[in-house]
Scaffold this active site. Structure first.
Site, mmCIF file in Angstrom:
data_model
loop_
_atom_site.group_PDB
_atom_site.id
_atom_site.type_symbol
_atom_site.label_atom_id
_atom_site.label_comp_id
_atom_site.label_asym_id
_atom_site.label_seq_id
_atom_site.Cartn_x
_atom_site.Cartn_y
_atom_site.Cartn_z
ATOM 1 N N GLU A 297 -5.404 -7.668 -0.889
ATOM 2 C CA GLU A 297 -6.271 -7.504 0.279
ATOM 3 C C GLU A 297 -7.646 -7.092 -0.211
ATOM 4 O O GLU A 297 -7.766 -6.279 -1.126
ATOM 5 C CB GLU A 297 -5.761 -6.422 1.247
ATOM 6 C CG GLU A 297 -4.578 -6.794 2.104
ATOM 7 C CD GLU A 297 -4.211 -5.677 3.078
ATOM 8 O OE1 GLU A 297 -5.129 -4.929 3.491
ATOM 9 O OE2 GLU A 297 -3.025 -5.545 3.413
ATOM 10 N N GLU B 238 0.831 -1.213 0.000
ATOM 11 C CA GLU B 238 0.000 0.000 0.000
ATOM 12 C C GLU B 238 0.862 1.259 0.000
ATOM 13 O O GLU B 238 0.529 2.259 0.641
ATOM 14 C CB GLU B 238 -0.962 -0.011 1.190
ATOM 15 C CG GLU B 238 -1.946 -1.174 1.151
ATOM 16 C CD GLU B 238 -2.899 -1.207 2.340
ATOM 17 O OE1 GLU B 238 -2.802 -0.314 3.211
ATOM 18 O OE2 GLU B 238 -3.738 -2.128 2.410
#
Length: 571
Positions: free
Chosen positions: A407, A319
């Site tokens: 995710e 991320e």
């Protein structure tokens, strides 16, 4: 084959040449908390534009009409003169992903990519997340796109030429199933590996299945951490899991990299640590020495996995397109840190069991040559297929990298993924409430997704615990084509036509050039047609068995086996 290729080209040419752009003005749409403006800015179409999306949930929605179901290119005409903004796209009321609007000073076109529209009327909306921007119009083509080819350009090998056989086999397995199957995945408790706690128990109880992809996190393994699991430690847990399932599982890993600055406690959130990534990637600094020691510590764990032939889908610096982690929102330094990780782990420590997954920003700084797979993290408010996000990432890499949901909060609707060509290599649901609470997934939804014919679970996996393996196609050069020309041109008519020779001899198509097969999702010529074996089950709508298969059933057509949960003809 020549006529087939020409036909496909002509279809694509017709769509791309004659498709016209249709404008749907924002000011004529359904407005919620936004206002129509007719001055201040210039260069807009229609009678005005809308803004400013000041509050979360403010939105504009237009109704569009298309002649047939399919994927349609979408462009949003916008102005973001108050800075770069990220807001959410919806299609027919479902989330279609977050859109980044780069800062500008006038109305400009942003090509969002292809969206899935049904024949007839559909709605397209933009919902405020960061807000504070202006929208002039939504623009779509009046004809659908040709179907996206998601397999033919995939890199044939891992980026590491010294990858161990188990890693090669895992990559080939993922590549072979990409565009046909979607693997299930689940994140367990933090700091655990192969954890069969409440998350796995919920899935197994609701579906009778175990996920294909499991997850571990080196969150407690940096030197600054004052606590970490012991007896067993995280590596021992992973090895126990590997042995229990005899190598018939896939493990992924991220690293919530806890680290401390000169003052304050250790943390991985940027707001909680004074550690500087810019200093960390500068040799000679104390920060650089600190990250090297942390990398060495984690490398020591992964070496133990390599010792038992266990491959690992490795997702460090995850991320990094966001600004919440200390390594995030700094593209140049993050790319440099990624390369430091790769060089230290692969070239210094000799870790050749890793498949490198990049989960972050796509721009000119992205270390493309150091990446095997692309991961996207999405926490949507519904079970939409997230097609726009998939296409954005897939297209950035020119179709050379597999794209996975590294995710997710809610699992995307699998059938919608298939219908919309959003071929996520796997999904991987986050732990705790995201898999445990009915507000995210009911038992019925879990059963629907995990037992869908497209989804592959742990029970369908082969063992990846191998000591020898060669790629099914290509070599260790990701800049080369996917052609695997093992036969010389004197034996194989297809070489001059730009297609490889088949390793096998299963005929699926015949024309004036000769007999054709399909291997690694690509046409190939059968070099010696006299030895060709016709795949009799193709005519009945079933593939031929790829490997030697046990006979499950015999009828007048022939002998039948089962592979990947489907009947196949034994030849």
């Amino acid at each position: 084959m020549n006529s087939l290729s020409l036909l496909l080209f002509c279809i694509f040419f017709v769509f791309s040449t004659f498709a016209k752009k249709v404008y749907y003005e924002a000011e004529n749409g359904k407005l919620d908390g936004v206002t129509v403006y007719k001055s201040d800015l210039t260069g807009f179409s229609g009678t005005g534009y809308v803004g400013r999306f000041e509050n979360p949930g403010n939105s504009v929605t237009v109704t569009v009409e298309v002649p047939q179901t399919g994927m349609y290119d979408l462009t949003i005409v916008y102005c973001a003169n108050m800075g770069q903004k990220i807001n959410s796209l919806t299609v027919n009321g479902q989330s279609a992903g977050d859109i980044t609007f780069t800062e500008n000073t006038k109305f400009e076109d942003l090509n969002v990519g292809a969206i899935y529209l049904n024949k007839g009327k559909n709605t397209i909306g933009l919902v405020s997340s960061w807000g504070w921007m202006w929208v002039d119009a939504f623009v779509i083509n009046d004809a659908p796109n040709a179907a996206k080819d998601v397999t033919s350009k995939l890199n044939p090998t891992l980026i590491n030429p010294k990858a161990i056989p188990a890693a090669k086999k895992l990559y080939d397995f993922l590549k072979t199933n990409y565009g046909k199957r979607i693997l299930s995945g689940q994140v367990g408790a933090a700091g655990q590996a192969g954890d069969e706690g409440q998350e796995i128990q919920r899935i197994q109880k609701a579906t009778g299945k175990l996920p294909a992809v499991w997850n571990m996190d080196f969150i407690f393994e940096s030197n600054d951490c004052t606590w970490r699991p012991q007896n067993p430690d995280i590596t021992e847990m992973a090895i126990n899991w590997w042995k229990k399932y005899q190598g018939k599982g896939i493990m992924s890993a991220q690293w919530h990299w806890n680290i401390a600055g000169k003052t304050g406690d250790f943390a991985f959130y940027k707001k909680d640590t004074t550690f500087s990534i810019d200093n960390a990637v500068t040799e000679g600094t104390w920060e650089y020495e600190k990250i090297i020691k942390d990398i060495d510590r984690v490398a020591g764990h992964i070496k133990k996995l390599q010792a038992v032939n266990m491959p690992l889908i490795w997702r460090p610096l995850h991320e990094n397109d966001g600004d919440w982690f200390w390594w995030g929102n700094n593209p140049k330094s993050c790319a440099k840190l990624w390369k430091i990780l790769y060089e230290r782990m692969v070239n210094y420590h000799g870790l050749n069991n890793l498949i490198w997954l990049w989960n972050g920003k796509n721009d000119a700084n992205t270390p493309v040559d150091y990446i095997d797979i692309i991961g996207v993290d999405i926490y949507a408010n519904d079970h939409g297929p997230q097609t726009t996000a998939y296409n954005t990432h897939f297209d950035f890499y020119g179709g050379k990298k597999m794209v996975v949901l590294s995710e997710n909060g809610r699992i995307p609707d699998i059938q919608q993924c298939v219908d919309q060509n959003a071929w996520w290599g796997y999904f991987q649901t986050w732990n705790s409430e995201f898999i445990l609470q009915d507000s995210y997934h009911t038992d019925a939804q879990l059963k629907e997704y995990f037992t869908h014919k497209t989804v592959m679970n742990m029970d369908e996996l082969p063992s990846f615990n191998v000591n020898s393996y060669e790629y099914q196609s290509g070599n260790n050069n990701n800049n080369s084509s996917n052609n695997n020309n093992n036969n010389n041109s004197s034996e194989c008519f297809s070489i001059p036509l730009g297609y490889p020779c088949c390793k096998g001899n299963t005929v699926v198509y015949t024309d004036n050039d000769g007999d054709w097969g399909v291997e690694n999702n690509e046409w190939c010529g059968i070099g010696n047609s006299s030895s060709a074996v016709v795949c009799w089950s193709e005519a009945l709508g079933y593939p031929c068995c790829v490997s030697s298969s046990d006979v499950y059933y015999t009828d007048n057509d022939g002998e039948w086996g089962v592979e990947n949960g489907d009947w196949c003809g034994i030849i």
